[in-house]
Motif scaffolding. Sequence first.
Motif, mmCIF file in Angstrom:
data_model
loop_
_atom_site.group_PDB
_atom_site.id
_atom_site.type_symbol
_atom_site.label_atom_id
_atom_site.label_comp_id
_atom_site.label_asym_id
_atom_site.label_seq_id
_atom_site.Cartn_x
_atom_site.Cartn_y
_atom_site.Cartn_z
ATOM 1 N N MET A 1 0.839 -1.197 0.000
ATOM 2 C CA MET A 1 0.000 0.000 0.000
ATOM 3 C C MET A 1 0.871 1.242 0.000
ATOM 4 O O MET A 1 1.861 1.328 0.720
ATOM 5 C CB MET A 1 -0.930 -0.006 1.220
ATOM 6 N N LYS A 2 0.488 2.226 -0.822
ATOM 7 C CA LYS A 2 1.225 3.474 -0.941
ATOM 8 C C LYS A 2 0.448 4.613 -0.283
ATOM 9 O O LYS A 2 -0.747 4.488 0.010
ATOM 10 C CB LYS A 2 1.473 3.818 -2.409
ATOM 11 N N VAL A 3 1.129 5.722 -0.054
ATOM 12 C CA VAL A 3 0.501 6.928 0.474
ATOM 13 C C VAL A 3 0.870 8.095 -0.426
ATOM 14 O O VAL A 3 2.039 8.263 -0.790
ATOM 15 C CB VAL A 3 0.936 7.208 1.924
ATOM 16 N N VAL A 4 -0.159 8.882 -0.795
ATOM 17 C CA VAL A 4 0.033 10.044 -1.658
ATOM 18 C C VAL A 4 -0.617 11.256 -0.995
ATOM 19 O O VAL A 4 -1.754 11.169 -0.519
ATOM 20 C CB VAL A 4 -0.620 9.821 -3.040
ATOM 21 N N GLN A 5 0.080 12.352 -0.945
ATOM 22 C CA GLN A 5 -0.517 13.585 -0.444
ATOM 23 C C GLN A 5 -1.613 14.032 -1.402
ATOM 24 O O GLN A 5 -1.496 13.885 -2.616
ATOM 25 C CB GLN A 5 0.534 14.685 -0.308
ATOM 26 N N LYS A 6 -2.680 14.609 -0.848
ATOM 27 C CA LYS A 6 -3.807 15.013 -1.695
ATOM 28 C C LYS A 6 -3.393 16.038 -2.747
ATOM 29 O O LYS A 6 -3.858 15.993 -3.891
ATOM 30 C CB LYS A 6 -4.949 15.556 -0.836
ATOM 31 N N ASP A 7 -2.521 16.961 -2.370
ATOM 32 C CA ASP A 7 -2.065 17.961 -3.345
ATOM 33 C C ASP A 7 -1.357 17.304 -4.519
ATOM 34 O O ASP A 7 -1.536 17.705 -5.674
ATOM 35 C CB ASP A 7 -1.121 18.965 -2.666
ATOM 36 N N ASP A 8 -0.566 16.273 -4.214
ATOM 37 C CA ASP A 8 0.155 15.578 -5.274
ATOM 38 C C ASP A 8 -0.809 14.787 -6.160
ATOM 39 O O ASP A 8 -0.628 14.715 -7.388
ATOM 40 C CB ASP A 8 1.206 14.637 -4.678
ATOM 41 N N PHE A 9 -1.834 14.195 -5.538
ATOM 42 C CA PHE A 9 -2.815 13.456 -6.332
ATOM 43 C C PHE A 9 -3.572 14.398 -7.257
ATOM 44 O O PHE A 9 -3.813 14.082 -8.432
ATOM 45 C CB PHE A 9 -3.792 12.706 -5.426
ATOM 46 N N GLU A 10 -3.952 15.561 -6.744
ATOM 47 C CA GLU A 10 -4.659 16.539 -7.571
ATOM 48 C C GLU A 10 -3.779 17.014 -8.731
ATOM 49 O O GLU A 10 -4.267 17.221 -9.849
ATOM 50 C CB GLU A 10 -5.099 17.724 -6.714
ATOM 51 N N SER A 11 -2.495 17.152 -8.475
ATOM 52 C CA SER A 11 -1.569 17.533 -9.550
ATOM 53 C C SER A 11 -1.488 16.436 -10.597
ATOM 54 O O SER A 11 -1.423 16.721 -11.808
ATOM 55 C CB SER A 11 -0.175 17.815 -8.970
ATOM 56 N N LEU A 12 -1.491 15.186 -10.147
ATOM 57 C CA LEU A 12 -1.486 14.062 -11.087
ATOM 58 C C LEU A 12 -2.725 14.105 -11.973
ATOM 59 O O LEU A 12 -2.629 13.930 -13.200
ATOM 60 C CB LEU A 12 -1.441 12.740 -10.319
ATOM 61 N N VAL B 1 3.464 9.914 -9.910
ATOM 62 C CA VAL B 1 3.207 10.779 -8.758
ATOM 63 C C VAL B 1 4.128 10.386 -7.603
ATOM 64 O O VAL B 1 4.501 9.219 -7.454
ATOM 65 C CB VAL B 1 1.722 10.661 -8.326
ATOM 66 N N GLU B 2 4.493 11.378 -6.812
ATOM 67 C CA GLU B 2 5.358 11.111 -5.660
ATOM 68 C C GLU B 2 4.566 10.364 -4.591
ATOM 69 O O GLU B 2 3.478 10.781 -4.190
ATOM 70 C CB GLU B 2 5.880 12.425 -5.088
ATOM 71 N N SER B 3 5.115 9.256 -4.136
ATOM 72 C CA SER B 3 4.436 8.444 -3.130
ATOM 73 C C SER B 3 5.465 7.746 -2.251
ATOM 74 O O SER B 3 6.663 7.770 -2.538
ATOM 75 C CB SER B 3 3.530 7.398 -3.800
ATOM 76 N N ARG B 4 4.992 7.149 -1.185
ATOM 77 C CA ARG B 4 5.851 6.371 -0.290
ATOM 78 C C ARG B 4 5.055 5.174 0.217
ATOM 79 O O ARG B 4 3.824 5.106 0.064
ATOM 80 C CB ARG B 4 6.314 7.216 0.893
ATOM 81 N N ASN B 5 5.753 4.222 0.795
ATOM 82 C CA ASN B 5 5.077 3.071 1.371
ATOM 83 C C ASN B 5 4.301 3.483 2.621
ATOM 84 O O ASN B 5 4.753 4.329 3.399
ATOM 85 C CB ASN B 5 6.078 1.981 1.741
#
Length: 345
Positions: A1-12, A179-183
């Motif tokens: 499972m990954k985690v993405v900041q909402k701002d980064d998801f919106e940019s994607l 998109v920038e993400s992390r575990n």
Amino acid sequence: MKVVQKDDFESLVNDLIREDPREVVGVQSKDEKFVFDELHDSEDLRLDYDVTILPPKKYFMPQKEIVLEYSHADGDFDVNPVNEVESRIIIGVHPYDLVAIEQLDKVFSDVYEDENYLEKRKESILIGVDMQNVSDWCFAGSMGTATTDSGYDLMLTDLGDKYAVDVGSKKGKELMEKVESRNATSSEIEKVEKTKQELMDKFEKELDYSPDELPYVLEQNYENMEFWEKNSEDCYSCGSCNLVCPTCYCFDVDEKNELDMQSGVRERRWDGCLLEEFAIVAGGENFRENRAERYRHRYMRKGNYIYERYGDIACVGCGRCGSHCVPDIADPSRIFNELKEEIEE
């Protein structure tokens, strides 16, 4: 499972809208309701919605579509199949609709493979989202469809200022690389599970027994015409319940000729078993002319017929049919519960 900041998801999402050749579709607000429609900006995306007017199946099985063109000119008869396929990224699909799409995948792959449906599915990416708000008519919690672990390319769970993202396919993995993400941490994974558990307390409607019992309950009530006639008495036979259902797949086919009779098209369009003309066959015979029989057929199909064929309960508890029924007689949770009471008396 990954985690993405909402701002980064919106940019994607905005990058996909501007740069990706595929159409980007998402849930948006319209006249105080919610609809799947083409996205022009990530700000229009509403992932906190309760339910959409129509299910996302409309992108794989359009309300109307031309499936064949034909012409007769200069003595030659020319016939060409038509399949207008557009690649899409569909964002914000709730679990119950993902389950419904998986059911349709089985139906349109069975015996005769329906290329018009399957090619559209193949060219789609489904980004699901776990439910945050529940409509007053929804009982997906009782049907086991409020959450799902399959049927999506990506699945989002809202964690405040970020999304937990479960990657469900190779196509989903390729999107995540943009998109920038992390575990996800162990505490974030636990929060996802807690969020799903807390969701179950939000459903006001419920089935009073396991959906596994539904095929038997319906079978035992098949000849209970007093029940079906009583509950269908106010039915308008308008078919609204069929047309908003995510698992209904019946269609009619029309031949439309040009006035010169030299060319034309074959068009298929949504049809519904509650409509009076649905079961008319050659010679004008209607083998479900009675309104109560059509009403019964709808529920038998949802909880018995499809189960016998594919092993699936074809009611996913979205509640669309109940909310769109003018005389308020289409709520499956009420009917299913009353049917159980009928055989217990």
